[in-house]
Design a protein around this motif. Sequence first.
Motif, PDB file in Angstrom:
ATOM      1  N   SER A  94      30.832  -6.756  51.285  1.00  0.00           N
ATOM      2  CA  SER A  94      31.485  -5.327  52.300  1.00  0.00           C
ATOM      3  C   SER A  94      31.243  -5.556  53.396  1.00  0.00           C
ATOM      4  N   ALA A 102      23.941   0.655  47.451  1.00  0.00           N
ATOM      5  CA  ALA A 102      24.915   1.531  48.414  1.00  0.00           C
ATOM      6  C   ALA A 102      24.829   2.912  47.731  1.00  0.00           C
ATOM      7  N   HIS A 120      30.971   3.256  46.968  1.00  0.00           N
ATOM      8  CA  HIS A 120      29.707   1.830  48.399  1.00  0.00           C
ATOM      9  C   HIS A 120      29.602   2.453  48.851  1.00  0.00           C
ATOM     10  N   GLU A 160      25.624  -3.807  48.992  1.00  0.00           N
ATOM     11  CA  GLU A 160      27.605  -4.368  48.388  1.00  0.00           C
ATOM     12  C   GLU A 160      27.821  -2.579  49.476  1.00  0.00           C
ATOM     13  N   VAL A 161      27.899  -2.494  50.391  1.00  0.00           N
ATOM     14  CA  VAL A 161      28.970  -1.488  50.460  1.00  0.00           C
ATOM     15  C   VAL A 161      30.683  -1.337  51.060  1.00  0.00           C
ATOM     16  N   THR A 193      33.088  -1.100  53.818  1.00  0.00           N
ATOM     17  CA  THR A 193      33.151  -0.889  55.515  1.00  0.00           C
ATOM     18  C   THR A 193      35.112  -0.871  55.733  1.00  0.00           C
ATOM     19  N   LEU A 251      26.899  -1.459  59.455  1.00  0.00           N
ATOM     20  CA  LEU A 251      26.645  -1.965  58.797  1.00  0.00           C
ATOM     21  C   LEU A 251      24.977  -2.822  59.405  1.00  0.00           C
TER      22      LEU A 251
END
Length: 326
Positions: free
Chosen positions: A73, A253, A263, A292-293, A295, A308
Amino acid sequence: MRCGASNLVDVADSAGGRRTGRGPLPSKAARAARAARRKLERAPLLRTTDRLVPPPHPALHVPDTKVALSTASVYPSTTETAFELAARLGYDGVEVMVWNDPVSQDVEALRRLSDRYAVPILAVHAPCLLITQRVWTTDPWTKLVRARRAAERLGADTVVVHPPFRWQRQYARDFVTGVNRMAGETDVRFAVENMYPWRYRDREVLAYAPGWDVTDEAYRHFTVDLSHAATSRTDALGLVDRMGDRLAHVHLADGSGSGKDEHLIPGRGKQPCAELLERLARTGFDGHVVLEVNTRKSGGPAEREADLAEALAFTRLHLATPRPGS
């Protein structure tokens, strides 16, 4: 800190409490949960010694589900950055994505980070990506053995693994039997993750074998990834239904269904992130929820931290469900 309150769904909806038109009046529990939800949206989240949590309320049940941050992430920042942010924001732990960062491949370095930031490692993501084909080794079975050993030494209870690529023919042919055999040799859960077909314009390529829909196979445990569900244009809740009690791990996500693996921060796309969290809380899910993104478009370190924090706040609030008998 952005908490994303405008994106959050009223917890009373899951209890049948929203009144539409001439529908039934809300139940007592739903009215209490709705009042609690309004109070939560007005109140700041509380910082405790180890987690960011909603204020306690007698109408809400907050399960013990651990919420972790995937080191993926913070890409392209370092693995240590993920530990630092997880500690600062109040995540319960991290999932280590084993990738090209040398620290992510080094068990002793990971142990030192976990000790330094007082953040446990809850899961290890084996190096299954295209960009990690040479990480640890080029042999896919050796990768899984090393991921299992890393998880055992680090105290993690889950190894996340993708299905093989179709060009890994021998590995793909033996994968279902082999991964189940390995799962029987350890207390660590091998949770196979749902994937998606690759698309380019109007063309679709089936890149995974035995297939991207892992519920077609008899794996012991699954990871559900909602961004992947959006990319494959699969009904995420239907996918979770098919996984049943073999669902062991969640990659949370969002996605818009555009065909790209986006995501997104939960609440910014079209996936049922809130509904899934509420279902997990109601059904006694005993795995971990991992943010689980992506950024990379956050704009800078401060914006990434805010994103976050929003993702964590969304997850904590939607894991809060009406308490039975309220």
